[in-house]
Design a protein around this motif. Sequence first.
Motif, PDB file in Angstrom:
ATOM      1  N   GLU A  48      38.733  35.243  35.474  1.00 36.06           N
ATOM      2  CA  GLU A  48      39.444  34.259  34.655  1.00 36.06           C
ATOM      3  C   GLU A  48      40.897  34.111  35.124  1.00 36.06           C
ATOM      4  O   GLU A  48      41.423  33.005  35.196  1.00 36.06           O
ATOM      5  N   ALA A  49      41.537  35.238  35.431  1.00 36.74           N
ATOM      6  CA  ALA A  49      42.924  35.202  35.910  1.00 36.74           C
ATOM      7  C   ALA A  49      43.007  34.457  37.241  1.00 36.74           C
ATOM      8  O   ALA A  49      43.901  33.637  37.446  1.00 36.74           O
ATOM      9  N   THR A  50      42.062  34.733  38.127  1.00 35.35           N
ATOM     10  CA  THR A  50      42.044  34.062  39.433  1.00 35.35           C
ATOM     11  C   THR A  50      41.902  32.554  39.257  1.00 35.35           C
ATOM     12  O   THR A  50      42.633  31.783  39.885  1.00 35.35           O
ATOM     13  N   VAL A  96      38.866  44.614  44.369  1.00 35.49           N
ATOM     14  CA  VAL A  96      38.511  43.721  43.264  1.00 35.49           C
ATOM     15  C   VAL A  96      39.673  42.792  42.914  1.00 35.49           C
ATOM     16  O   VAL A  96      39.463  41.616  42.625  1.00 35.49           O
ATOM     17  N   ILE A  97      40.887  43.323  42.948  1.00 39.45           N
ATOM     18  CA  ILE A  97      42.033  42.485  42.570  1.00 39.45           C
ATOM     19  C   ILE A  97      43.083  42.349  43.661  1.00 39.45           C
ATOM     20  O   ILE A  97      44.148  41.785  43.430  1.00 39.45           O
ATOM     21  N   ALA A  98      42.793  42.829  44.856  1.00 36.82           N
ATOM     22  CA  ALA A  98      43.773  42.787  45.946  1.00 36.82           C
ATOM     23  C   ALA A  98      44.202  41.363  46.301  1.00 36.82           C
ATOM     24  O   ALA A  98      45.316  41.145  46.776  1.00 36.82           O
ATOM     25  N   HIS A  99      43.363  40.371  46.019  1.00 37.00           N
ATOM     26  CA  HIS A  99      43.693  38.978  46.347  1.00 37.00           C
ATOM     27  C   HIS A  99      44.702  38.364  45.376  1.00 37.00           C
ATOM     28  O   HIS A  99      45.391  37.414  45.725  1.00 37.00           O
ATOM     29  N   LEU A 100      44.796  38.902  44.165  1.00 35.12           N
ATOM     30  CA  LEU A 100      45.615  38.266  43.125  1.00 35.12           C
ATOM     31  C   LEU A 100      47.105  38.169  43.451  1.00 35.12           C
ATOM     32  O   LEU A 100      47.687  37.103  43.299  1.00 35.12           O
ATOM     33  N   PRO A 112      38.381  48.369  29.341  1.00 36.99           N
ATOM     34  CA  PRO A 112      39.506  48.204  30.271  1.00 36.99           C
ATOM     35  C   PRO A 112      39.468  46.814  30.904  1.00 36.99           C
ATOM     36  O   PRO A 112      38.412  46.205  31.025  1.00 36.99           O
ATOM     37  N   CYS A 113      40.634  46.351  31.325  1.00 38.85           N
ATOM     38  CA  CYS A 113      40.736  45.018  31.912  1.00 38.85           C
ATOM     39  C   CYS A 113      41.656  45.093  33.133  1.00 38.85           C
ATOM     40  O   CYS A 113      42.815  45.483  33.011  1.00 38.85           O
ATOM     41  N   ALA A 114      41.145  44.728  34.313  1.00 34.82           N
ATOM     42  CA  ALA A 114      41.902  44.872  35.558  1.00 34.82           C
ATOM     43  C   ALA A 114      43.051  43.875  35.662  1.00 34.82           C
ATOM     44  O   ALA A 114      44.099  44.189  36.219  1.00 34.82           O
ATOM     45  N   ALA A 115      42.854  42.685  35.128  1.00 39.91           N
ATOM     46  CA  ALA A 115      43.898  41.661  35.217  1.00 39.91           C
ATOM     47  C   ALA A 115      43.758  40.683  34.058  1.00 39.91           C
ATOM     48  O   ALA A 115      42.650  40.380  33.622  1.00 39.91           O
TER      49      ALA A 115
END
Length: 126
Positions: A38-40, A62-66, A95-98
């Motif tokens: 969703e953040a992406t 998982v979130i390195a692209h953000l 938990p939520c990564a971003a």
Amino acid sequence: MSKPFYVKYEVPKELVDAAYEALQIASKTGQVRKGTNEATKAVERAQAKLVVIAEDVDPPEVIAHLPLLCEERKIPYVFVPSKDKIGTAVGIDVPCAAVCILKEGEASGLIKEIITRIEQVKRGAQ
């Protein structure tokens, strides 16, 4: 423990606390997107006002692209140590990564302050 490779700058503790607080307020009075996907999407559509990214995500890919995407779209982002606390701050039991804030609600002043501080921290880190 060292920081993951995608963490571009060190965030002071008071800024981390302010980010959690802004998430809490925005999730109650504004609009928040939860989760990396969703953040992406919100960043790609240039809807996000502030993106909050956890440092304790495993695997980090998982979130390195953000952060890169946020830089490209000129959207402010901040790193916080705990994905558990992000989840709690936005009112979910997992938990939520971003997450990203789309509408600030009553947190707009706090978010403006966070964005200003992030810019200062980034300039100091370069």
